[in-house]
Design a protein around this motif. Structure first.
Motif, PDB file in Angstrom:
ATOM      1  N   ILE A 115       0.836  -1.200   0.000  1.00 16.34           N
ATOM      2  CA  ILE A 115       0.000   0.000   0.000  1.00 16.34           C
ATOM      3  C   ILE A 115       0.875   1.256   0.000  1.00 16.34           C
ATOM      4  O   ILE A 115       0.647   2.180  -0.784  1.00 16.34           O
ATOM      5  CB  ILE A 115      -0.967  -0.016   1.199  1.00 16.34           C
ATOM      6  N   ALA A 116       1.892   1.273   0.828  1.00 17.65           N
ATOM      7  CA  ALA A 116       2.805   2.429   0.885  1.00 17.65           C
ATOM      8  C   ALA A 116       3.499   2.639  -0.459  1.00 17.65           C
ATOM      9  O   ALA A 116       3.625   3.776  -0.939  1.00 17.65           O
ATOM     10  CB  ALA A 116       3.833   2.246   1.993  1.00 17.65           C
ATOM     11  N   SER A 117       3.943   1.563  -1.098  1.00 17.86           N
ATOM     12  CA  SER A 117       4.615   1.671  -2.400  1.00 17.86           C
ATOM     13  C   SER A 117       3.679   2.197  -3.471  1.00 17.86           C
ATOM     14  O   SER A 117       4.075   3.003  -4.314  1.00 17.86           O
ATOM     15  CB  SER A 117       5.170   0.307  -2.819  1.00 17.86           C
ATOM     16  N   ALA A 118       2.432   1.745  -3.446  1.00 10.09           N
ATOM     17  CA  ALA A 118       1.458   2.212  -4.432  1.00 10.09           C
ATOM     18  C   ALA A 118       1.183   3.702  -4.245  1.00 10.09           C
ATOM     19  O   ALA A 118       1.086   4.449  -5.220  1.00 10.09           O
ATOM     20  CB  ALA A 118       0.168   1.407  -4.311  1.00 10.09           C
ATOM     21  N   ILE A 119       1.084   4.139  -2.995  1.00  5.51           N
ATOM     22  CA  ILE A 119       0.851   5.557  -2.715  1.00  5.51           C
ATOM     23  C   ILE A 119       2.027   6.391  -3.216  1.00  5.51           C
ATOM     24  O   ILE A 119       1.834   7.450  -3.813  1.00  5.51           O
ATOM     25  CB  ILE A 119       0.613   5.766  -1.202  1.00  5.51           C
ATOM     26  N   GLU A 120       3.233   5.924  -3.006  1.00  7.36           N
ATOM     27  CA  GLU A 120       4.424   6.645  -3.458  1.00  7.36           C
ATOM     28  C   GLU A 120       4.518   6.684  -4.982  1.00  7.36           C
ATOM     29  O   GLU A 120       5.106   7.606  -5.546  1.00  7.36           O
ATOM     30  CB  GLU A 120       5.677   5.984  -2.894  1.00  7.36           C
ATOM     31  N   ALA A 121       3.925   5.707  -5.638  1.00 10.44           N
ATOM     32  CA  ALA A 121       4.056   5.590  -7.093  1.00 10.44           C
ATOM     33  C   ALA A 121       3.103   6.485  -7.875  1.00 10.44           C
ATOM     34  O   ALA A 121       3.279   6.661  -9.079  1.00 10.44           O
ATOM     35  CB  ALA A 121       3.847   4.128  -7.517  1.00 10.44           C
ATOM     36  N   VAL A 136     -15.840   2.776  -2.851  1.00 11.52           N
ATOM     37  CA  VAL A 136     -14.437   3.110  -3.081  1.00 11.52           C
ATOM     38  C   VAL A 136     -13.775   3.543  -1.772  1.00 11.52           C
ATOM     39  O   VAL A 136     -14.299   4.395  -1.051  1.00 11.52           O
ATOM     40  CB  VAL A 136     -14.307   4.228  -4.146  1.00 11.52           C
ATOM     41  N   LEU A 137     -12.633   2.929  -1.483  1.00  4.82           N
ATOM     42  CA  LEU A 137     -11.814   3.305  -0.332  1.00  4.82           C
ATOM     43  C   LEU A 137     -10.549   3.964  -0.867  1.00  4.82           C
ATOM     44  O   LEU A 137      -9.967   3.490  -1.851  1.00  4.82           O
ATOM     45  CB  LEU A 137     -11.442   2.079   0.499  1.00  4.82           C
ATOM     46  N   THR A 138     -10.123   5.036  -0.243  1.00  3.69           N
ATOM     47  CA  THR A 138      -8.930   5.764  -0.668  1.00  3.69           C
ATOM     48  C   THR A 138      -7.840   5.601   0.385  1.00  3.69           C
ATOM     49  O   THR A 138      -8.067   5.856   1.564  1.00  3.69           O
ATOM     50  CB  THR A 138      -9.242   7.263  -0.854  1.00  3.69           C
ATOM     51  N   PHE A 139      -6.670   5.176  -0.069  1.00  3.97           N
ATOM     52  CA  PHE A 139      -5.508   5.023   0.807  1.00  3.97           C
ATOM     53  C   PHE A 139      -4.563   6.177   0.526  1.00  3.97           C
ATOM     54  O   PHE A 139      -4.331   6.535  -0.625  1.00  3.97           O
ATOM     55  CB  PHE A 139      -4.785   3.701   0.525  1.00  3.97           C
ATOM     56  N   LYS A 140      -4.017   6.754   1.595  1.00  7.06           N
ATOM     57  CA  LYS A 140      -3.062   7.849   1.447  1.00  7.06           C
ATOM     58  C   LYS A 140      -2.222   7.931   2.714  1.00  7.06           C
ATOM     59  O   LYS A 140      -2.466   7.227   3.694  1.00  7.06           O
ATOM     60  CB  LYS A 140      -3.786   9.175   1.194  1.00  7.06           C
ATOM     61  N   GLU A 141      -1.213   8.794   2.655  1.00  8.73           N
ATOM     62  CA  GLU A 141      -0.405   9.059   3.835  1.00  8.73           C
ATOM     63  C   GLU A 141      -0.869  10.376   4.440  1.00  8.73           C
ATOM     64  O   GLU A 141      -1.121  11.342   3.720  1.00  8.73           O
ATOM     65  CB  GLU A 141       1.072   9.143   3.478  1.00  8.73           C
ATOM     66  N   GLN A 142      -0.999  10.387   5.768  1.00  9.83           N
ATOM     67  CA  GLN A 142      -1.428  11.595   6.460  1.00  9.83           C
ATOM     68  C   GLN A 142      -0.618  11.713   7.747  1.00  9.83           C
ATOM     69  O   GLN A 142      -0.638  10.806   8.574  1.00  9.83           O
ATOM     70  CB  GLN A 142      -2.924  11.493   6.775  1.00  9.83           C
TER      71      GLN A 142
END
Length: 180
Positions: A115-121, A136-142
């Motif tokens: 998940i972290a790699s996909a967010i960075e990409a 729909v679920l949204t993953f992000k860094e906060q």
């Protein structure tokens, strides 16, 4: 429709990263068990999610060969709900409990690193996945932490350690994403 069109390529990107990650993160649980419900029943602060899976029959999807990622609310997350005990005792609440669980299951075996790699990409730092209930679920860094945001804006922080089984994985979260 446009959101759906964007979700599919991003979902494919996340699944592709998961398939080829081959990572064996030290944050992942070392012990592999047969099923997610069994692993959750044995894990700290996961008894409510294990009970919810069994009570609703949703646990059955984790007994097959398909891989899923369960965003598993901690016992403390359930305690934040109004009258959460009714979900586990009232027969009329069983359907709401099942709907809540399906809102927190996405296809594929996705580790925290995936998940972290996909967010960075991705340029905007947000990755969307379609849950089992077609939302729909949204993953992000906060604030330096991985979070998941439901389509209604409910946000949950992903835990630091996941719980693995032979085919699926559970990632503890600190909130229930769909209010029953």
């Amino acid at each position: 429709m446009k959101l759906r069109a964007m979700t599919l390529p991003l979902s494919a990107a996340v699944l592709a990263l998961a398939a080829c990650s081959g990572s064996d993160s030290s944050a992942e649980s070392d012990a592999m068990v047969e099923s997610i419900p069994t692993a959750l029943a044995d894990a700290d602060d996961m008894a409510k999610t294990a009970a919810a899976l069994e009570r609703t029959g949703v646990d059955g999807i984790f007994n097959g060969v398909a891989s899923y990622t369960l965003l598993a609310p901690t016992d403390a997350a359930y305690a934040k709900l109004d009258d959460s005990e009714a979900l586990f005792t009232d027969d009329e609440a069983r359907a709401a409990l099942a709907a809540m669980l399906k809102h927190q299951i996405v296809p594929g075996y996705l580790t925290l690193q995936d998940i972290a790699s996909a967010i960075e990409a991705v340029p905007d730092g947000k990755v969307t996945m379609t849950a089992m209930d077609d939302t729909v679920l949204t993953f992000k860094e906060q604030d330096g932490k991985l979070v998941v945001v439901s389509d209604d804006g409910t946000t949950a922080h992903l835990g630091d350690e996941s719980i693995s089984s032979n085919a699926s994985i559970a990632i503890p979260i600190d909130a229930v994403l769909l209010q029953p």
